[in-house]
Design a protein around this motif. Structure first.
Motif, PDB file in Angstrom:
ATOM      1  N   PRO A 131      -1.815  -9.797  -3.905  1.00  0.00           N
ATOM      2  CA  PRO A 131      -0.829  -8.716  -4.003  1.00  0.00           C
ATOM      3  C   PRO A 131       0.353  -8.974  -3.079  1.00  0.00           C
ATOM      4  O   PRO A 131       0.318  -9.880  -2.232  1.00  0.00           O
ATOM      5  N   GLU A 132       1.377  -8.172  -3.233  1.00  0.00           N
ATOM      6  CA  GLU A 132       2.519  -8.264  -2.325  1.00  0.00           C
ATOM      7  C   GLU A 132       2.109  -7.799  -0.930  1.00  0.00           C
ATOM      8  O   GLU A 132       1.169  -7.013  -0.766  1.00  0.00           O
ATOM      9  N   ALA A 133       2.829  -8.274   0.071  1.00  0.00           N
ATOM     10  CA  ALA A 133       2.572  -7.831   1.446  1.00  0.00           C
ATOM     11  C   ALA A 133       2.856  -6.333   1.557  1.00  0.00           C
ATOM     12  O   ALA A 133       3.707  -5.802   0.848  1.00  0.00           O
ATOM     13  N   PRO A 134       2.150  -5.632   2.439  1.00  0.00           N
ATOM     14  CA  PRO A 134       2.341  -4.191   2.550  1.00  0.00           C
ATOM     15  C   PRO A 134       3.707  -3.847   3.138  1.00  0.00           C
ATOM     16  O   PRO A 134       4.308  -4.661   3.853  1.00  0.00           O
ATOM     17  N   PRO A 135       4.207  -2.644   2.874  1.00  0.00           N
ATOM     18  CA  PRO A 135       5.526  -2.235   3.405  1.00  0.00           C
ATOM     19  C   PRO A 135       5.423  -1.771   4.851  1.00  0.00           C
ATOM     20  O   PRO A 135       5.829  -0.670   5.198  1.00  0.00           O
ATOM     21  N   THR A 136       4.845  -2.609   5.695  1.00  0.00           N
ATOM     22  CA  THR A 136       4.686  -2.313   7.115  1.00  0.00           C
ATOM     23  C   THR A 136       5.474  -3.324   7.923  1.00  0.00           C
ATOM     24  O   THR A 136       6.030  -4.284   7.385  1.00  0.00           O
TER      25      THR A 136
END
Length: 604
Positions: A452-457
């Motif tokens: 998955p894409e990297a988290p929005p953190t």
């Protein structure tokens, strides 16, 4: 104050407190004062409201802030101030120190009654010394510069107390310990030396030795600690302190001599065991010392205090404390493309196919990159290394297509919460991955082929600067999750072992490394599986070495590092791994963009 209530700004909390006092609702007012105090502990208006509340109560207001269960820090601090106002400053200081332990960077004690010179007159010297020692126990050693201002009131208390009680050795030593922690090293030496002259003792010499050590005066530090041993030869903690001091100056043989002396007295003494294993690994680099330390930690869960030797020894080391960065022409071009480097062409020409994960990551993160492969050498890198190995992708012409379904949204969410490129040590990584234990096998395999894409953190945004690193994190933690799959099954016939082996012997890919790391981690946490895992590691590295005679093996260096991190490895395989790491070392240049990114990610 209920935990789910969010405090208002201090001014609004005080307004509500005054209204509640006017209405006679003192309990309600106390909640608002505590909320304001937690946010602005030195604001004069907060203390004025607290004094008004105490006057309205008629009994000093102390019981408006009872200590029950998990007390709110604002209520603890309010009670501390009211106890001091009621003539019980020592009890108040105890509570302020508790608040400091809860939030060391907050200036809980920055109020006039704590720094007033007359407070030292009102407190017995022994009680002040114990309070200062409580402060020391509540903060790190040393305290970071940003957090020292919050401890300044306690240092002022120490100065005032030493002025009032200049001949109290215990007070001088405790004051020295606090001064040293906040960077006042010269003052720490002065106070500790005075205390030792007044009353020679083990603890006094220890405080003096620590002060000298903080000043970089190693000879004097060792002399003081040696005198501490003479006072009490049975205190093995001092032996470990001497060993650590010697090791810091590179005198490892002398340091280990002190460790051996301690272990001769008590083979299970935790400080000596931890320090000894760390220093032996520091001396010869043999991972067996760290594995033995991990075993000791597992077998002695009730040690007197936490030790950081294992984490310190693993920090920054490939696979022991972090994933290794990917290498290769595709990854290099991908990093340049993400960085917006326009100097390079959009074509990557390869002599042989890149690992599937590298190709898939480039196609996703930089679709403008074209990858041209000149030939397919033998043995074919697109084929598994053993028959029956699990296939995560298949080739559709020149395109790579996942051969397993995508993971569920729940699996993606859990993985994104856990994935990180660094961990304290392999057993800690294993423990952290328990959060993936309930994921299904198709989900775990789906994460490997459909990262998955990297988290929005903040972490996700940093990892976004190197998409290959995020994909490797996903695959590592997915394989760690496989270690927790059906743990009720005996290891030898378990699903988790079978699937990880199928991945290890698949095509040469980043997943190979991730799966082998999971097996190595299993060996760290379960001595019973070590011979089995060592055989797998030996066979996989030997296979890579054989293939490397015919063509490049992109994952060979990482496999060698994995072997060096593996427990119970035979000397021949360890020598092969060491030779591979010595001749194929590829490390990001210290000033390169990747080097800076890597240091930022693994600083924890």
């Amino acid at each position: 104050m209920p935990e789910d209530d969010r405090p208002l700004p201090p001014a609004e909390e005080l307004t509500l407190a005054r209204l509640a006092i006017d209405d006679g609702d003192l309990a309600h007012a106390a909640g608002h004062v505590a909320a304001a105090l937690a946010q602005a502990p030195t604001l004069p208006e907060v203390h004025e409201a607290l004094a008004r509340l105490a006057a309205a109560d008629g009994g000093g207001g102390v019981e408006l802030f009872p200590l029950r269960g998990h007390a709110f820090v604002g209520a603890v601090v309010a009670r501390a101030h009211l106890l001091a106002a009621a003539g019980r400053p020592a009890e108040g200081l105890d509570l302020l120190v508790a608040a400091t332990g809860h939030a060391p960077g907050t200036d809980w004690a920055g109020v006039p009654w704590v720094t007033a010179p007359e407070l030292a007159d009102r407190l017995e010297a022994d009680r002040t010394a114990r309070i200062l020692m409580q402060v020391c126990a509540a903060v790190t050693d040393p305290v970071p510069k940003a957090g020292r201002a919050a401890l300044a009131p306690y240092l002022t208390l120490a100065r005032n107390a030493v002025t009032v009680h200049p001949g109290h050795a215990l007070l001088l030593g405790a004051a020295s310990a606090l001064a040293r922690r906040v960077g006042e090293v010269a003052l720490a030496i002065h106070w500790a030396a005075r205390g030792v002259r007044l009353e020679p003792s083990k603890i006094g010499e220890v405080w003096l030795g620590y002060a000298y050590r903080s000043a970089g005066r190693t000879r004097e530090a060792l002399a003081a600690l040696g005198r501490a041993v003479a006072h009490d030869p049975d205190d093995l903690t001092v032996y470990a302190d001497i060993a650590g001091t010697l090791a810091d100056t590179g005198r490892l043989d002398e340091a280990l001599d002190w460790i051996d002396r301690a272990l001769a007295r008590d083979p299970t003494f935790d400080c000596a065991v931890h320090t000894g294993h760390r220093l032996r690994h520091q001396r010869d680099g043999d991972v067996a010392h760290l594995v033995a330390l991990a075993d000791f930690v597992r077998e002695h869960p009730d040690d007197t205090h936490e030790h950081g030797d294992l984490a310190e020894s693993c920090r920054g080391r490939p696979w022991l404390g972090q994933v290794t960065p990917a290498t290769g022409a595709v990854v290099d071009a991908l990093r340049r493309a993400v960085a917006g480097d326009q100097r390079d062409p959009d074509v990557v020409r390869l002599d042989a196919p890149a690992p599937p994960s590298a190709t898939r990551t480039a196609a996703t993160a930089a679709p403008e990159l074209r990858i041209e492969v000149a030939a397919v050498p033998e043995p074919d890198p697109r084929e598994p290394r053993r028959a029956g190995a699990r296939q995560l992708w298949h080739h559709d012409g020149t395109r790579l297509v996942p051969a397993v379904p995508a993971p569920s949204p729940e699996a993606v969410a859990r993985l994104r919460q856990l994935a990180h490129p660094a961990w304290p040590h392999p057993p800690a990584a294993y423990d952290a991955a328990v959060g993936l234990a309930t994921l299904t096998l198709p989900d775990l395999l789906g994460l490997l082929a459909h990262p998955p894409e990297a988290p929005p953190t903040a972490l996700g945004r940093v990892l976004g600067q190197d998409p290959s690193l995020w994909v490797r994190c996903v695959q590592v933690w997915s394989c760690l999750g496989l270690l927790h799959h059906r743990t009720d099954e005996p290891w030898a016939t378990s699903t988790r072992r079978r699937v990880l082996l199928e991945l290890v012997w698949g095509v040469e890919d980043w997943v190979t490394e991730a799966a082998l790391f999971a097996l190595v981690t299993a060996a760290w946490v379960d001595p019973g599986v070590r011979p089995d895992v060592a055989r797998v590691v030996t066979a996989r590295l030997a296979d890579a070495a054989v293939v490397a005679r015919s063509r490049p093996v992109p994952i060979a260096l990482s496999l060698a590092h994995l072997a060096l991190a593996s427990p119970a490895l035979d000397p021949e395989t360890a020598a092969l791994a060491a030779a591979l790491t010595a001749t194929n070392r590829r490390v990001p240049r210290p000033r390169s963009r990747l080097g800076r990114l890597w240091r930022r990610l693994t600083r924890r």
